[in-house]
Scaffold this motif. Sequence first.
Motif, PDB file in Angstrom:
ATOM      1  N   ALA A   1      21.983 -15.340   7.456  1.00 57.64           N
ATOM      2  CA  ALA A   1      22.067 -15.477   8.916  1.00 57.64           C
ATOM      3  C   ALA A   1      22.032 -16.958   9.284  1.00 57.64           C
ATOM      4  N   VAL A   2      21.185 -17.703   8.591  1.00 55.69           N
ATOM      5  CA  VAL A   2      21.128 -19.153   8.814  1.00 55.69           C
ATOM      6  C   VAL A   2      22.448 -19.807   8.404  1.00 55.69           C
TER       7      VAL A   2
ATOM      8  N   GLY B   1      23.833 -10.412   6.938  1.00 56.44           N
ATOM      9  CA  GLY B   1      23.100 -11.535   7.502  1.00 56.44           C
ATOM     10  C   GLY B   1      24.022 -12.528   8.179  1.00 56.44           C
TER      11      GLY B   1
ATOM     12  N   GLY C   1      23.859 -13.685  12.046  1.00 54.05           N
ATOM     13  CA  GLY C   1      23.726 -15.092  12.412  1.00 54.05           C
ATOM     14  C   GLY C   1      24.866 -15.600  13.267  1.00 54.05           C
TER      15      GLY C   1
ATOM     16  N   LEU D   1      15.977  -8.176   2.896  1.00 53.65           N
ATOM     17  CA  LEU D   1      15.705  -8.895   4.143  1.00 53.65           C
ATOM     18  C   LEU D   1      15.765 -10.406   3.924  1.00 53.65           C
ATOM     19  N   LEU D   2      15.324 -10.870   2.768  1.00 58.58           N
ATOM     20  CA  LEU D   2      15.449 -12.296   2.457  1.00 58.58           C
ATOM     21  C   LEU D   2      16.914 -12.717   2.391  1.00 58.58           C
TER      22      LEU D   2
ATOM     23  N   ILE E   1      18.211 -12.894   6.039  1.00 57.12           N
ATOM     24  CA  ILE E   1      17.732 -14.086   6.741  1.00 57.12           C
ATOM     25  C   ILE E   1      18.436 -15.340   6.219  1.00 57.12           C
ATOM     26  N   GLU E   2      18.531 -15.444   4.900  1.00 57.47           N
ATOM     27  CA  GLU E   2      19.155 -16.608   4.267  1.00 57.47           C
ATOM     28  C   GLU E   2      20.604 -16.792   4.749  1.00 57.47           C
TER      29      GLU E   2
ATOM     30  N   LEU F   1       8.503  -9.271   2.906  1.00 57.68           N
ATOM     31  CA  LEU F   1       9.859  -9.162   3.450  1.00 57.68           C
ATOM     32  C   LEU F   1      10.797  -8.334   2.587  1.00 57.68           C
TER      33      LEU F   1
END
Length: 143
Positions: A62-63, A122, A126, A55-56, A59-60, A51
Amino acid sequence: MAKVRARTAENTGSHWLRLWLPVAGYMALIFYLSSLPHPDEQLPKILFEKLGDKLLHIIEYAVLGFLFYRAFRRAAGSYAVEYAVVLAIAASSMYGATDEMHQAFVPFRTSTWSDWIADTAGAVIGVIGSRRVMERGVKGGIS
């Protein structure tokens, strides 16, 4: 009568906790992960190899953006509902900034502007994604 009971249940403290505890818990998880001097040694290697760092971050956060939006939209009062998108993005971005400052004090970790930008991107993804899903649910009769 059932609608009145549902509205009353939504205003209880348990409803508030059910929406804000996941935000606080996830922020604590982010803080813990940021405290690790060598996260690549303690987390699955596939995360970093496949990833990549940015990108991590996306994603982190976005949550986190999703969790903030959900809480602002459903448990923060009428003013927050109207501005839930802006509040959720701002809160996530500010937490990302403090997370980067925190990493500056962790041995073997660095603090970078590009990580904060990835965190904010992100959060935007999200929040906008969760807003679209929630709006579709409301239009379809799900609230």
